[in-house]
Design an enzyme around this catalytic site. Structure first.
Site, mmCIF file in Angstrom:
data_model
loop_
_atom_site.group_PDB
_atom_site.id
_atom_site.type_symbol
_atom_site.label_atom_id
_atom_site.label_comp_id
_atom_site.label_asym_id
_atom_site.label_seq_id
_atom_site.Cartn_x
_atom_site.Cartn_y
_atom_site.Cartn_z
ATOM 1 N N HIS A 6 0.852 -1.188 0.000
ATOM 2 C CA HIS A 6 0.000 0.000 0.000
ATOM 3 C C HIS A 6 0.890 1.241 0.000
ATOM 4 O O HIS A 6 2.117 1.135 0.020
ATOM 5 C CB HIS A 6 -0.998 -0.020 1.165
ATOM 6 C CG HIS A 6 -0.365 -0.082 2.530
ATOM 7 N ND1 HIS A 6 0.452 0.903 3.020
ATOM 8 C CD2 HIS A 6 -0.428 -1.034 3.501
ATOM 9 C CE1 HIS A 6 0.852 0.583 4.231
ATOM 10 N NE2 HIS A 6 0.343 -0.596 4.545
ATOM 11 N N HIS A 9 4.011 1.605 2.117
ATOM 12 C CA HIS A 9 5.238 0.886 1.743
ATOM 13 C C HIS A 9 6.071 1.687 0.743
ATOM 14 O O HIS A 9 7.287 1.534 0.680
ATOM 15 C CB HIS A 9 4.901 -0.464 1.118
ATOM 16 C CG HIS A 9 4.245 -1.418 2.060
ATOM 17 N ND1 HIS A 9 2.939 -1.828 1.926
ATOM 18 C CD2 HIS A 9 4.706 -2.026 3.174
ATOM 19 C CE1 HIS A 9 2.628 -2.652 2.907
ATOM 20 N NE2 HIS A 9 3.681 -2.786 3.686
ATOM 21 N N CYS A 113 2.526 -12.367 19.577
ATOM 22 C CA CYS A 113 1.703 -11.737 18.532
ATOM 23 C C CYS A 113 2.265 -12.152 17.181
ATOM 24 O O CYS A 113 3.410 -11.840 16.863
ATOM 25 C CB CYS A 113 1.708 -10.214 18.636
ATOM 26 S SG CYS A 113 0.868 -9.447 17.214
ATOM 27 N N CYS A 116 3.240 -9.205 14.800
ATOM 28 C CA CYS A 116 4.569 -8.642 15.054
ATOM 29 C C CYS A 116 5.661 -9.688 14.921
ATOM 30 O O CYS A 116 6.823 -9.348 14.769
ATOM 31 C CB CYS A 116 4.665 -8.087 16.468
ATOM 32 S SG CYS A 116 3.611 -6.683 16.787
ATOM 33 N N CYS A 130 -1.872 -6.426 21.653
ATOM 34 C CA CYS A 130 -0.660 -5.913 21.007
ATOM 35 C C CYS A 130 -0.892 -4.463 20.605
ATOM 36 O O CYS A 130 -1.876 -4.160 19.945
ATOM 37 C CB CYS A 130 -0.334 -6.760 19.778
ATOM 38 S SG CYS A 130 0.715 -5.886 18.611
ATOM 39 N N HIS A 133 -0.983 -4.227 16.623
ATOM 40 C CA HIS A 133 -2.038 -4.910 15.863
ATOM 41 C C HIS A 133 -3.385 -4.943 16.573
ATOM 42 O O HIS A 133 -4.368 -5.411 16.001
ATOM 43 C CB HIS A 133 -1.602 -6.344 15.538
ATOM 44 C CG HIS A 133 -0.423 -6.389 14.607
ATOM 45 N ND1 HIS A 133 0.860 -6.459 15.065
ATOM 46 C CD2 HIS A 133 -0.364 -6.298 13.260
ATOM 47 C CE1 HIS A 133 1.683 -6.444 14.032
ATOM 48 N NE2 HIS A 133 0.976 -6.346 12.932
ATOM 49 N N LYS A 291 -6.199 4.313 9.937
ATOM 50 C CA LYS A 291 -5.047 3.434 9.795
ATOM 51 C C LYS A 291 -5.193 2.650 8.490
ATOM 52 O O LYS A 291 -6.283 2.183 8.159
ATOM 53 C CB LYS A 291 -5.017 2.483 11.000
ATOM 54 C CG LYS A 291 -3.824 1.575 11.016
ATOM 55 C CD LYS A 291 -3.759 0.744 12.295
ATOM 56 C CE LYS A 291 -2.662 -0.300 12.118
ATOM 57 N NZ LYS A 291 -2.240 -0.947 13.312
ATOM 58 N N LYS A 294 -4.039 -3.463 5.280
ATOM 59 C CA LYS A 294 -3.531 -4.053 4.049
ATOM 60 C C LYS A 294 -4.639 -4.678 3.225
ATOM 61 O O LYS A 294 -4.603 -4.678 2.010
ATOM 62 C CB LYS A 294 -2.505 -5.130 4.383
ATOM 63 C CG LYS A 294 -1.181 -4.576 4.821
ATOM 64 C CD LYS A 294 -0.200 -5.725 4.911
ATOM 65 C CE LYS A 294 1.117 -5.295 5.533
ATOM 66 N NZ LYS A 294 1.989 -6.446 5.758
HETATM 67 ZN ZN LIG Z 1 1.403 -7.255 16.920
#
Ligand SMILES: [Zn+2]
Length: 489
Positions: A6, A9, A113, A116, A130, A133, A291, A294
């Site tokens: 996206h 990146h 997680c 991560c 997390c 996330h 946010k 993806k």
């Molecule tokens: Zn995470």
């Protein structure tokens, strides 16, 4: 590689490309490396959810990342894929063995997680989730290889505080120092092969375990240079680009800071290698105030390749460089991209080049008048031209892309102001030939300088600007042609 790229990146790729092009332009030897981190557990899960084989799944997404090179005019010298590149696995194995003095096996219970790919202690979680996330980590109890990170707190701190390892912006440097001072717990560097579904690189001498994806992925910076090839001396490229003198700079997002600024330097120290010299950390982009997810709805419209196809690589690059601050998040919308490009590129720089080339064609038969003293009212433009190179250099040394592009934009802005103020058409009408020559010469200088200074930022547009400002064999400028199209309907 658990999803397609996206706009977020594209940010660090474009930033790295600017640095690479800028330094090449100054005659520095540059190697710009990018790649994909394929061997994560979350790719196994995402592939499973998509009903695809893991290799096919990551190949598909990695293809979309690789295609960004062409779509965004990136001058990448080397692109390494950790699951496919034959240089990678032997390099990781050699790296592992070089760290063996700091590796030990231990049973471990922790909260993991998968997003991560890391363990969390409860104090690091936000409402039990997390922080990156917003997902609840799962309890994992298993036997892993651990890396003795605790041994490297003092040397790492020393490298950072002396500036041998420069971390920018300063807030991120302080964050890393706080992590070190908070105590560096040893971290696990392998996973049971069973839990990883066999995906990943087997631990040398212990095939029941695969190398932890971050240990694996970080190695890419040196495996692509031939680390672990050619025995203890490694490959030629490794000796030149990593073991030699010079700068070794990483660009990354804030979410992976700990891995690059703590784990990676410690791994390098443990294996007897040089540290990176610089780490530049960018914040995140949001899209329309939210946010960027993806896979969420509308994610396709935020694909950098699709945006570049629709609006041009110049417009996408210009937005990323002009609007994303050195510190803090930035919000992306297509409206902002269009407005910024139309304002500064089409109506700003493009308009200036077009007017100047047209006036030199009309009043001087396409011949740029001979050098003359700066005409009255041209002082600010002259200053913008003369200062641009130094300002760009200083801003890029500071990873401040907004400041750097501002110096280029100042030439276009001052140029248009100057035209409006001195009204060359009135000088032509009044027959002030000497005055008009001085004005047109200064404006031609401005366009040429804009083309030159724009090179690292918008290579395609810079080439078009320069072509408009370069006399042909007969000493005449080409006919005026728009260098940017207007994007707003
Ligand atoms: Zn995470």
């Amino acid at each position: 590689m658990n999803a397609r790229p996206h706009i977020g990146h594209a940010l660090e790729l474009v930033q790295a490309d600017v640095l690479a092009r800028y330094h090449r332009g100054r005659g520095d030897a540059v190697r710009f490396q990018a790649g994909t981190d394929d061997n994560s557990l979350k790719n196994v899960l995402a592939a499973g959810a998509a009903g695809a084989r893991v290799q096919e799944f990551v190949d598909r997404n990695a293809g979309a990342f690789g295609a960004l090179g062409g779509a965004l005019s990136l001058s990448v010298d080397d692109f390494i894929r950790t699951s496919r590149d034959p240089r990678h696995r032997p390099g990781v194995e050699a790296f592992w063995r070089a760290c063996s003095g700091d590796l030990y096996r231990q049973r471990y219970t922790g909260l993991y997680c998968t997003g991560c790919e890391q363990f969390y202690v409860p104090a690091q979680l936000r409402d039990g989730r997390c922080p990156e996330h917003e997902a609840e980590p799962e309890p994992v109890n298993e036997e892993n290889w651990f890396f003795r990170l605790s041994r490297y707190a003092a040397p790492l701190r020393e490298a950072i505080t002396t500036g041998r390892l420069r971390i920018e912006p300063a807030g991120r440097r302080n964050e890393v120092l706080a992590l070190i001072d908070g105590g560096m717990a040893d971290f696990s560097v392998s996973r049971p092969a069973m839990r990883a579904d066999g995906w990943g690189i087997p631990v040398p001498g212990d095939p029941g375990q695969v190398v932890y994806v971050w240990f694996d992925a970080l190695c890419n910076y040196v495996t692509a240079l031939g680390y672990g090839q050619g025995g203890p001396v490694h490959g030629v490229a490794y000796r030149r680009w990593w073991a030699g003198p010079g700068s070794r700079v990483h660009l990354l997002g804030k979410g992976v800071l700990r891995f690059h600024a703590v784990y990676w330097p410690a791994m390098l120290l443990a294996s007897g290698q040089q540290l990176p010299t610089g780490i530049f950390v960018h914040d995140y982009l949001t899209a329309g105030g939210r946010k960027i997810s993806k896979s969420g709805a509308g994610a396709g419209a935020l694909e950098p390749a699709a945006l570049a196809a629709e609006y041009g690589a110049d417009a996408v690059r210009w937005w990323l460089l002009r609007e994303v601050p050195r510190v803090g998040d930035a919000d992306f919308t297509v409206e902002r991209l269009v407005a910024r490009a139309d304002d500064e590129l089409a109506n700003g720089l493009g308009n200036l080049v077009n007017r100047v080339v047209a006036m030199i064609g009309r009043y001087r038969a396409g011949r740029i008048p001979a050098p003359a003293p700066v005409p009255p009212g041209g002082e600010d433009l002259d200053a913008a031209i003369r200062q641009a190179g130094d300002l760009v250099g200083a801003a890029l040394a500071d990873f401040d892309f907004r400041q750097a592009t501002a110096a280029v934009w100042a030439i276009a802005d001052e140029g248009n102001r100057f035209v409006n103020r001195v009204r060359p058409w009135d000088l032509a009408k009044a027959g002030s030939a000497g005055r008009l020559d001085a004005v047109l010469h200064l404006l031609a200088r401005a366009c040429a300088a804009a083309g030159r200074e724009l090179g690292p930022f918008l290579p395609d547009a810079a080439a078009r600007v320069t072509a408009q400002c370069t006399p042909d064999g007969a000493g005449r400028l080409p006919d005026p042609r728009p260098v940017f199209r207007r994007l707003a309907p």
